[in-house]
Design a protein around this motif. Structure first.
Motif, mmCIF file in Angstrom:
data_model
loop_
_atom_site.group_PDB
_atom_site.id
_atom_site.type_symbol
_atom_site.label_atom_id
_atom_site.label_comp_id
_atom_site.label_asym_id
_atom_site.label_seq_id
_atom_site.Cartn_x
_atom_site.Cartn_y
_atom_site.Cartn_z
ATOM 1 N N UNK A 1 -4.926 8.549 28.902
ATOM 2 C CA UNK A 1 -4.711 9.986 28.666
ATOM 3 C C UNK A 1 -5.100 10.809 29.897
ATOM 4 N N UNK A 2 -6.293 10.543 30.427
ATOM 5 C CA UNK A 2 -6.713 11.220 31.663
ATOM 6 C C UNK A 2 -7.055 10.136 32.672
ATOM 7 N N UNK A 3 -6.303 10.110 33.761
ATOM 8 C CA UNK A 3 -6.487 9.030 34.738
ATOM 9 C C UNK A 3 -7.765 9.283 35.537
ATOM 10 N N UNK A 4 -8.678 8.318 35.429
ATOM 11 C CA UNK A 4 -10.014 8.508 36.013
ATOM 12 C C UNK A 4 -10.001 8.635 37.529
ATOM 13 N N UNK A 5 -9.028 8.006 38.193
ATOM 14 C CA UNK A 5 -9.040 7.973 39.665
ATOM 15 C C UNK A 5 -8.816 9.349 40.272
ATOM 16 N N UNK A 6 -7.952 10.145 39.628
ATOM 17 C CA UNK A 6 -7.579 11.414 40.248
ATOM 18 C C UNK A 6 -7.622 12.598 39.295
ATOM 19 N N UNK A 7 -7.913 12.349 38.023
ATOM 20 C CA UNK A 7 -7.987 13.449 37.066
ATOM 21 C C UNK A 7 -6.640 13.930 36.559
ATOM 22 N N UNK A 8 -5.605 13.098 36.692
ATOM 23 C CA UNK A 8 -4.281 13.469 36.174
ATOM 24 C C UNK A 8 -4.261 13.345 34.651
ATOM 25 N N UNK A 9 -3.876 14.438 33.985
ATOM 26 C CA UNK A 9 -3.703 14.403 32.531
ATOM 27 C C UNK A 9 -2.259 14.006 32.235
ATOM 28 N N UNK A 10 -2.079 12.947 31.445
ATOM 29 C CA UNK A 10 -0.718 12.504 31.117
ATOM 30 C C UNK A 10 -0.260 13.126 29.795
ATOM 31 N N UNK A 11 1.035 13.370 29.652
ATOM 32 C CA UNK A 11 1.547 13.943 28.402
ATOM 33 C C UNK A 11 1.608 12.877 27.309
ATOM 34 N N UNK A 12 0.443 12.491 26.813
ATOM 35 C CA UNK A 12 0.360 11.368 25.865
ATOM 36 C C UNK A 12 1.232 11.615 24.640
ATOM 37 N N UNK A 13 1.223 12.859 24.160
ATOM 38 C CA UNK A 13 2.008 13.151 22.952
ATOM 39 C C UNK A 13 3.507 12.934 23.201
ATOM 40 N N UNK A 14 4.001 13.471 24.314
ATOM 41 C CA UNK A 14 5.441 13.320 24.598
ATOM 42 C C UNK A 14 5.801 11.856 24.833
ATOM 43 N N UNK A 15 4.887 11.112 25.479
ATOM 44 C CA UNK A 15 5.176 9.687 25.725
ATOM 45 C C UNK A 15 5.223 8.950 24.381
ATOM 46 N N UNK A 16 4.239 9.215 23.521
ATOM 47 C CA UNK A 16 4.221 8.552 22.200
ATOM 48 C C UNK A 16 5.476 8.893 21.416
ATOM 49 N N UNK A 17 5.863 10.179 21.440
ATOM 50 C CA UNK A 17 7.059 10.588 20.681
ATOM 51 C C UNK A 17 8.300 9.859 21.180
ATOM 52 N N UNK A 18 8.410 9.761 22.505
ATOM 53 C CA UNK A 18 9.560 9.059 23.077
ATOM 54 C C UNK A 18 9.564 7.585 22.613
ATOM 55 N N UNK A 19 8.365 6.964 22.667
ATOM 56 C CA UNK A 19 8.266 5.542 22.284
ATOM 57 C C UNK A 19 8.671 5.372 20.821
ATOM 58 N N UNK A 20 8.124 6.211 19.961
ATOM 59 C CA UNK A 20 8.371 6.057 18.516
ATOM 60 C C UNK A 20 9.831 6.382 18.155
ATOM 61 N N UNK A 21 10.427 7.292 18.935
ATOM 62 C CA UNK A 21 11.858 7.574 18.707
ATOM 63 C C UNK A 21 12.684 6.324 18.988
ATOM 64 N N UNK A 22 12.284 5.613 20.049
ATOM 65 C CA UNK A 22 13.040 4.405 20.404
ATOM 66 C C UNK A 22 12.826 3.306 19.371
ATOM 67 N N UNK A 23 11.570 3.139 18.973
ATOM 68 C CA UNK A 23 11.266 2.090 17.998
ATOM 69 C C UNK A 23 9.894 2.384 17.400
ATOM 70 N N UNK A 24 9.887 2.761 16.143
ATOM 71 C CA UNK A 24 8.620 3.193 15.524
ATOM 72 C C UNK A 24 7.616 2.047 15.383
ATOM 73 N N UNK A 25 8.095 0.798 15.553
ATOM 74 C CA UNK A 25 7.184 -0.344 15.413
ATOM 75 C C UNK A 25 6.443 -0.691 16.706
ATOM 76 N N UNK A 26 6.811 -0.030 17.800
ATOM 77 C CA UNK A 26 6.062 -0.283 19.045
ATOM 78 C C UNK A 26 4.697 0.383 18.893
ATOM 79 N N UNK A 27 3.659 -0.379 19.193
ATOM 80 C CA UNK A 27 2.300 0.166 19.100
ATOM 81 C C UNK A 27 2.013 1.046 20.321
ATOM 82 N N UNK A 28 1.335 2.173 20.086
ATOM 83 C CA UNK A 28 0.884 3.010 21.204
ATOM 84 C C UNK A 28 -0.647 2.996 21.218
ATOM 85 N N UNK A 29 -1.179 2.522 22.341
ATOM 86 C CA UNK A 29 -2.640 2.432 22.528
ATOM 87 C C UNK A 29 -3.051 3.467 23.563
ATOM 88 N N UNK A 30 -3.969 4.350 23.189
ATOM 89 C CA UNK A 30 -4.367 5.424 24.113
ATOM 90 C C UNK A 30 -5.803 5.227 24.580
#
Ligand SMILES: Cc1ncc(COP(=O)(O)O)c(C=O)c1O
Length: 432
Positions: A211-240
């Motif tokens: 979610x927040x990359x420790x090396x540089x402090x980049x915040x990733x759009x975890x929600x949008x990434x999860x939504x994209x993944x689940x749209x493609x296949x709801x059975x893919x696990x998302x680990x944050x």
């Protein structure tokens, strides 16, 4: 804001009677022995740049006045009220360890679970209390049923412990790792989501998001990434991996749309060292094997993940005080202050010749952490010079495509500390 609107919390008490009477963990918990006064403003009030307020917060910590600690990303100090609780519970436990720890303090875990669940915005039945983010996340990584050829999507900028865990499964079981290499910093959510999307195939079983990359402090759009993944296949696990985002940014775990979330509590929550938390979505609990076997490894009870033998009960019990302390400030106010502190020093330092940063200044893409470099100097030299010249403690980052000195303030960091940082960088830059 008017002083009359302030309502001072005074936590006073005496340790005198506790060891004599201690019938339950609540009784121990009620006794506070620190003389801390934190101005408690209305939660709606914006205190981002109210230095009076944050000076009181600083006084709630026992941080050294002789070192400017700007590596809070590694691990954070605890407020005095947490240290005191830890000390009290430890002393109590030492009066009769198995009696107090297993008959008295053990009762406190359910209360702590409720408190953490409330902060995380989930049901208490979805929260396991453990020792750090590594334990939480590796429990899921090793606990998932995966077959040879199954694909896992991850980035080169994820944390080494998680990368090593996935590599171990790759070596032992033949799962396939699909690597993303992120160009950072990025202020483009479409780019970030697309990088994950490109790696997804019909063999994808897991997507891991830091979610927040420790090396540089980049915040990733975890929600949008999860939504994209689940749209493609709801059975893919998302680990944050939320080691750096929990108690730093104002969100609830379900907002992110993942199945699993692991975090440390000794980072942004300022809980005792060696504390962590794992969230598993209710319907997924039975699918995850435990790291340490229990009598019912496929049970739907989240507590199956807490069967790990004797551990530190004082540490767990003192964590509730860290949640109270955090709530007294409020997550949104903390998020805004941390971002303000980062931008305060980076914006000034941008005027220094040769200075560059690998971190966004926008609140949608960053929080407290920033990583920087000075042209003409190695990062190891730079970090050493900061300490030598001004007792400023930082850490050097050299990981994949990220190189720099990482600076991480916390709620107790003052603007004066950051002025000293900028002045020292200026000084060093002139000497290059
Ligand atoms: C992104 C990330 N994940 C996981 C961890 C591991 O945390 P812990 O040491 O609490 O296990 C860290 C530690 O810095 C981290 O930065």
């Amino acid at each position: 804001m008017a002083n009359s609107r302030r309502n001072f919390i005074k936590a006073v008490g005496s340790t005198a009677g506790i060891f004599a009477l201690v019938p339950s963990f609540e009784a121990v918990g009620k006794t506070l022995d620190s003389n801390i006064h934190i101005p408690q403003l209305l939660l709606s009030e914006d205190v981002t740049d109210n230095e009076d307020y944050w000076t009181w917060v600083q006084q709630a910590y026992s941080v050294s006045p002789n070192i400017i600690n700007l590596n809070n990303g590694g691990v954070s100090p605890q407020p005095i009220v947490v240290q005191d609780a830890l000390d009290r519970y430890n002393r109590l436990s030492n009066e009769a360890p198995s009696y107090y720890m297993w008959r008295t303090l053990d009762e406190g875990r359910e209360g702590l679970r409720l408190k953490l669940a409330d902060l995380a915005g989930v049901s208490a039945d979805e929260i396991a209390i453990n020792r750090n983010a590594t334990e939480a996340l590796e429990t899921v990584i090793f606990g998932l049923n995966l077959q040879k050829g199954d694909e896992v999507v991850l980035t080169k900028q994820d944390y080494p412990n998680m990368i090593h865990a996935w590599r171990q499964r790759e070596k032992r079981e033949g799962i396939v790792l699909k690597w993303i290499n992120l160009e950072l910093p990025s202020e483009d959510n479409d780019y970030l989501v697309k990088k994950y999307e490109e790696q997804i195939t019909d063999k994808t079983k897991v997507v891991m998001i830091t979610h927040l990359i420790n090396w540089s402090g980049q915040l990733l759009p975890a929600k949008q990434i999860s939504q994209m993944v689940k749209r493609k296949n709801k059975d893919i696990y998302v680990l944050i991996d939320g080691a750096h985002s929990f108690a730093h940014f104002d969100f609830k775990i379900p907002d992110l749309g993942g199945d699993f979330f692991g975090t440390s509590l000794h980072k942004w929550l300022s809980a005792p060292f060696g504390t962590g938390m794992m969230y598993i979505k209710k319907e997924r609990i039975s699918e995850i094997w435990t790291m340490f076997a229990s009598d019912a490894p496929q049970s739907t009870d989240i507590r199956k993940f807490e069967v790990l033998g004797t551990r530190s009960f004082p540490t767990e019990m003192a964590t509730g005080y860290a949640v109270n302390f955090h709530n007294a400030i409020g997550t949104l106010r903390k998020q805004k202050r941390l971002h303000y502190l980062k931008n305060y020093w980076v914006e000034k330092a941008l005027n220094i010749k040769g200075f560059s940063t690998q971190t966004s200044l926008k609140p949608e893409f960053s929080g407290a952490i920033a990583t920087f470099a000075l042209k003409g100097m190695t990062i190891a030299e730079l970090s050493a010079a900061l300490f030598k010249k001004a007792r400023i403690h930082t850490t050097s980052i050299a990981w994949e495509n990220i190189n720099g000195v990482r600076v991480t303030p916390h709620v107790y960091t003052t603007l004066k500390d950051l002025d000293r940082l900028v002045d020292t960088i200026q000084h060093i830059a002139k000497e290059i």
